[in-house]
Scaffold this active site. Structure first.
Site, PDB file in Angstrom:
ATOM      1  N   ASN A   1       0.864  -1.179   0.000  1.00  0.00           N
ATOM      2  CA  ASN A   1       0.000   0.000   0.000  1.00  0.00           C
ATOM      3  C   ASN A   1       0.903   1.233   0.000  1.00  0.00           C
ATOM      4  O   ASN A   1       1.490   1.570   1.019  1.00  0.00           O
ATOM      5  CB  ASN A   1      -0.893  -0.042   1.246  1.00  0.00           C
ATOM      6  CG  ASN A   1      -1.808   1.167   1.344  1.00  0.00           C
ATOM      7  OD1 ASN A   1      -1.755   2.070   0.522  1.00  0.00           O
ATOM      8  ND2 ASN A   1      -2.646   1.177   2.366  1.00  0.00           N
TER       9      ASN A   1
ATOM     10  N   ARG B   1      -2.716  -2.220  -3.154  1.00  0.00           N
ATOM     11  CA  ARG B   1      -3.915  -1.429  -2.873  1.00  0.00           C
ATOM     12  C   ARG B   1      -3.878  -0.224  -3.809  1.00  0.00           C
ATOM     13  O   ARG B   1      -2.926   0.561  -3.800  1.00  0.00           O
ATOM     14  CB  ARG B   1      -3.903  -0.949  -1.423  1.00  0.00           C
ATOM     15  CG  ARG B   1      -5.147  -0.201  -1.062  1.00  0.00           C
ATOM     16  CD  ARG B   1      -4.859   1.009  -0.269  1.00  0.00           C
ATOM     17  NE  ARG B   1      -6.064   1.801  -0.128  1.00  0.00           N
ATOM     18  CZ  ARG B   1      -6.085   2.964   0.479  1.00  0.00           C
ATOM     19  NH1 ARG B   1      -5.004   3.452   1.010  1.00  0.00           N
ATOM     20  NH2 ARG B   1      -7.192   3.641   0.554  1.00  0.00           N
TER      21      ARG B   1
ATOM     22  N   HIS C   1     -12.902   3.548   0.435  1.00  0.00           N
ATOM     23  CA  HIS C   1     -12.930   2.514   1.487  1.00  0.00           C
ATOM     24  C   HIS C   1     -13.665   1.255   1.015  1.00  0.00           C
ATOM     25  O   HIS C   1     -14.177   0.483   1.832  1.00  0.00           O
ATOM     26  CB  HIS C   1     -13.653   2.996   2.771  1.00  0.00           C
ATOM     27  CG  HIS C   1     -12.937   4.068   3.533  1.00  0.00           C
ATOM     28  ND1 HIS C   1     -13.589   5.105   4.139  1.00  0.00           N
ATOM     29  CD2 HIS C   1     -11.624   4.250   3.793  1.00  0.00           C
ATOM     30  CE1 HIS C   1     -12.714   5.888   4.735  1.00  0.00           C
ATOM     31  NE2 HIS C   1     -11.505   5.393   4.541  1.00  0.00           N
TER      32      HIS C   1
ATOM     33  N   ARG D   1     -11.419  16.356   7.958  1.00  0.00           N
ATOM     34  CA  ARG D   1     -12.190  16.698   6.748  1.00  0.00           C
ATOM     35  C   ARG D   1     -13.619  17.072   7.125  1.00  0.00           C
ATOM     36  O   ARG D   1     -14.192  16.484   8.042  1.00  0.00           O
ATOM     37  CB  ARG D   1     -12.226  15.510   5.779  1.00  0.00           C
ATOM     38  CG  ARG D   1     -10.881  15.220   5.145  1.00  0.00           C
ATOM     39  CD  ARG D   1     -10.940  13.972   4.286  1.00  0.00           C
ATOM     40  NE  ARG D   1      -9.857  13.072   4.640  1.00  0.00           N
ATOM     41  CZ  ARG D   1      -9.829  11.782   4.328  1.00  0.00           C
ATOM     42  NH1 ARG D   1     -10.816  11.235   3.650  1.00  0.00           N
ATOM     43  NH2 ARG D   1      -8.806  11.043   4.689  1.00  0.00           N
TER      44      ARG D   1
ATOM     45  N   GLU E   1      -8.205  -4.955   5.179  1.00  0.00           N
ATOM     46  CA  GLU E   1      -8.126  -4.701   3.737  1.00  0.00           C
ATOM     47  C   GLU E   1      -7.015  -5.532   3.095  1.00  0.00           C
ATOM     48  O   GLU E   1      -7.144  -5.999   1.968  1.00  0.00           O
ATOM     49  CB  GLU E   1      -7.901  -3.210   3.489  1.00  0.00           C
ATOM     50  CG  GLU E   1      -9.125  -2.398   3.853  1.00  0.00           C
ATOM     51  CD  GLU E   1      -8.845  -0.927   4.091  1.00  0.00           C
ATOM     52  OE1 GLU E   1      -9.125  -0.132   3.215  1.00  0.00           O
ATOM     53  OE2 GLU E   1      -8.339  -0.582   5.182  1.00  0.00           O
TER      54      GLU E   1
END
Ligand code: ADP
Length: 399
Positions: A7, A91, A180, A239, A383
């Site tokens: 990743n 990823r 996601h 955010r 993941e």
């Protein structure tokens, strides 16, 4: 079969080596600050625990060769040499409208990553660096990629379109993509197995530094809160989430800020951090709340309010709900957020077991009351495992 999952960020490379015979993790870690002074590698193995060392890595190829060195050095001895790696799973972030599942990486995929870099300017170029680094070092090892956006490609057009002139979509492909996806797919898959019923309706809440929520109907994402970019939807660490677009113009004008400065504000200085002025970390905010800090309280209330609003909305669009899933840093660890997310939703059939919610830790747990119509699950996300499984399937089909 040994699969290395990579990743890549612009200055970091996370890795995990899995033995897919039993899906065990042989090693995991991260190379940080690639290309600057103070590069470090952390490598954790079941036998030796965590090692952290300063090293140098001028680029991602150096970083990948550090990973191979640490996986095969005398101390860790997870593999004899890099040739023991059967496949690499990457990823990947943005696959545009083209990729709705994991893929074997070839030149076409790299081209697509380049093309969709306009949508994910920080992530896609870093993904390409990771792919090229592995190709440089292990040119014969097959590589697959799993896109964050892929799972959400099942959203119907009335869910993914913005109500802008249609030409904006046609010309620029401005639409909701969602992120996601690998995490939502993984946890909703486990929830569906637990439920063991036809057509399960699941809401998956991935609550971490970045947070998103996803409505999953019969294994398919039908809506998700992140949009064209990951700044949309829920309130996050830094955010803002949902925002009236007119505010951006106003701030630019009144605060005399550039586009870039406003963009920075929405991504890095907003969310619970921006409201509280304290931290993006829920542990800090809850400590401050318990010490009587009003803005920490407000930040958490706004977060919880928006989360509950989405849970209600997604229950409505699916015409009911069978399971509500919490995952990622906050979802897995923060009982208070789970409690406030479920509070007063009994009329939807969501009834949380308050004691169990407070005491569970680490593993899969059902935190709903026995009579609750909706099961409430805490499911640690994984993941890397999902990427490794996809990679195994893709690479095995080559033989
Ligand atoms: P990322 O989006 O960076 O992958 P994570 O899923 O790792 O984020 O989540 C990190 C966040 O999880 C932290 O910023 C913090 O808010 C929250 N978190 C982690 N552990 C706890 C805990 N024990 N209690 C409350 N919140 C926690």
């Amino acid at each position: 079969m040994k699969i290395l999952v990579i990743n890549c960020g612009s200055s970091s490379l996370k890795f995990q080596l899995l033995d897919m015979n039993d899906e065990s993790v042989l090693a995991k870690g991260i190379v940080e600050r690639i290309g600057s002074e103070g590069t470090s590698i952390t490598c954790e193995t079941p036998k030796n625990g965590k090692i952290r060392n300063c090293e140098s890595a001028g680029n991602h190829t150096d970083a990948a060769s550090l990973v191979f060195k640490y996986l095969s050095d005398e101390k860790t001895r997870v593999i004899k040499n890099a040739n023991e790696i059967d496949a690499i799973g990457h990823r990947l972030v943005h696959g545009g409208e083209v990729y709705n599942s994991s893929v074997l990486i070839d030149d076409k995929v790299v081209e697509a990553l380049k093309k969709y870099s306009v949508f994910a300017p920080l992530h896609n170029p870093a993904n390409i660096l990771g792919i090229e680094a592995c190709k440089n070092l292990l040119p014969d090892v097959p590589m697959a990629g799993t896109f964050d956006t892929a799972f959400h490609q099942t959203m119907p057009d009335y869910a993914f379109m913005y109500a802008l002139p249609y030409s904006i979509y046609e010309k620029h492909k401005i639409r909701k993509y969602g992120f996601h996806g690998t995490s939502h797919r993984y946890v909703s898959g486990i929830a569906a197995k637990e439920l063991n019923k036809n057509n399960p309706k699941i809401i998956s809440c991935h609550l971490g530094n970045g947070s998103s929520i996803c409505a999953v109907c019969n294994g398919k994402s039908v809506d998700t809160s992140m949009g064209y970019t990951p700044v949309d939807g829920l309130v996050m660490g830094t955010r803002c989430g949902d925002l009236d677009p007119a505010i951006v113009n106003f701030i630019e004008k009144e605060e005399q800020m550039s586009h870039k400065e406003v963009d920075d504000m929405l991504n890095k200085k907003s969310g619970v951090y921006g409201i509280s002025g304290i931290s993006n970390d829920f542990r800090d905010l809850e400590n401050a709340l318990h010490d009587g800090n009003k803005r920490a309280k407000l930040a958490l209330e706004i977060f919880d309010f928006r989360l509950r609003k989405y849970i209600g909305a997604y229950t409505a669009i699916m015409g009911g709900l069978d399971a509500l899933v919490f995952t990622a840093g906050i979802g897995e660890n923060d009982w208070e957020t789970r409690y406030f997310a479920c509070k007063d939703l009994e009329y939807l059939g969501i009834e949380i077991d308050e004691n169990r919610n407070k005491t569970i830790r680490g593993n899969f747990a059902d935190i709903s009351l026995p009579g609750s119509k909706v099961r409430i699950y805490v499911i640690p996300t994984n993941e890397e495992l999902m990427i490794a499984r996809d990679t195994k399937e893709i690479v095995s089909a080559l033989k």
